[in-house]
Design an enzyme around this catalytic site. Structure first.
Site, PDB file in Angstrom:
ATOM      1  N   LYS A   7      -5.084 -14.298   4.871  1.00 29.10           N
ATOM      2  CA  LYS A   7      -6.496 -13.938   4.954  1.00 29.10           C
ATOM      3  C   LYS A   7      -6.625 -12.439   4.652  1.00 29.10           C
ATOM      4  CE  LYS A   7     -10.097 -15.554   8.064  1.00 29.10           C
ATOM      5  NZ  LYS A   7     -10.354 -15.848   9.474  1.00 29.10           N
ATOM      6  N   ILE A   8      -7.482 -12.128   3.704  1.00 34.21           N
ATOM      7  CA  ILE A   8      -7.640 -10.741   3.239  1.00 34.21           C
ATOM      8  C   ILE A   8      -9.130 -10.419   3.157  1.00 34.21           C
ATOM      9  CG2 ILE A   8      -7.383  -9.297   1.151  1.00 34.21           C
ATOM     10  CD1 ILE A   8      -4.632 -10.405   0.766  1.00 34.21           C
TER      11      ILE A   8
END
Ligand code: G3P
Length: 217
Positions: free
Chosen positions: A83-84
């Site tokens: 997750k970015i």
């Protein structure tokens, strides 16, 4: 629409996995910080409990740090999705990671343009935050619908995860808006089972059954 649980709590995951409705898990640094154990110890257990994508978020905000963290998290299990947040350095990392075959969920999405950037960088998932948009007087569900429309209109290869879900109505609205996935807090997942007519129905079925049993004796 698939149902994910939005938590890093192993007991919640264990319970929901038994119900047979879970297709994946999402976590974030705030959820991980609520747990007593270190997230590096929790992540492998989550992957054992749920046979589906498990989103784990990076903390670094610069490219090299994100790549380093992402590779370490992805090595834990093939189901780990990185997750970015939607920032320029993040999209640079999405491009590099997706070229390595590491799937990315781009988070903190509050506009169609942000979702478009994530899709073009090669992300596998995009996470619009429904509840947080509602909190500032916008419609989170409208955003989900608009992103889904743009994905379909332009044949983009990305799935929408409706996140920041606050109540059961958000879940059905996200499904109607075409979200591929909703990631749901445990409390809301439990609330989804409930309807007063179901409780009344169970009560009357059981009392009728008991009466007929008594009459037969
Ligand atoms: O996982 C991200 C998102 O679901 C956070 O939700 O309730 O903190 O806005 P919330």
């Amino acid at each position: 629409m698939k149902l994910y649980l939005d938590t890093a709590n192993l007991e919640e995951i264990r319970q929901a996995a038994q119900w047979g409705v879970l297709s994946g898990i999402t976590t974030n640094p705030s959820l991980a910080a609520r747990e007593d154990e270190d997230f590096t110890k929790i992540l492998p257990s989550i992957c054992e409990l749920v046979d589906g994508p498990v989103s784990a978020e990076v903390i670094s905000l610069e490219y090299e740090g994100m790549i380093k963290e992402a590779r370490k998290l992805a090595a834990v299990h093939p189901n780990v999705v990185i997750k970015i947040p939607i920032i320029p350095e993040g999209m640079r990392a999405v491009k590099a990671l997706s070229a390595e075959g590491i799937r990315v969920n781009v988070t903190l999405i509050f506009s169609v343009n942000q979702a478009l950037l994530a899709a073009r960088a090669g992300a596998a998932y995009v996470s619009p935050f429904v509840g947080r948009l509602d909190d500032i007087g916008n419609s989170g569900i409208e955003l989900v619908r608009d992103i889904v429309d743009v994905i379909n209109l332009h044949n983009l290869d990305i799935e929408v995860i409706a996140a920041s879900i606050r109540h059961p109505e958000h879940v059905s609205a996200a499904a109607l808006a075409g979200a591929h996935i909703a990631t749901i807090p445990f409390k809301v997942l439990r609330q989804m089972f409930r309807h007063p007519l179901t409780d009344l129905g169970i009560e009357s079925f059981l009392s009728d059954w008991k009466k007929s049993e008594a009459n037969r004796k």
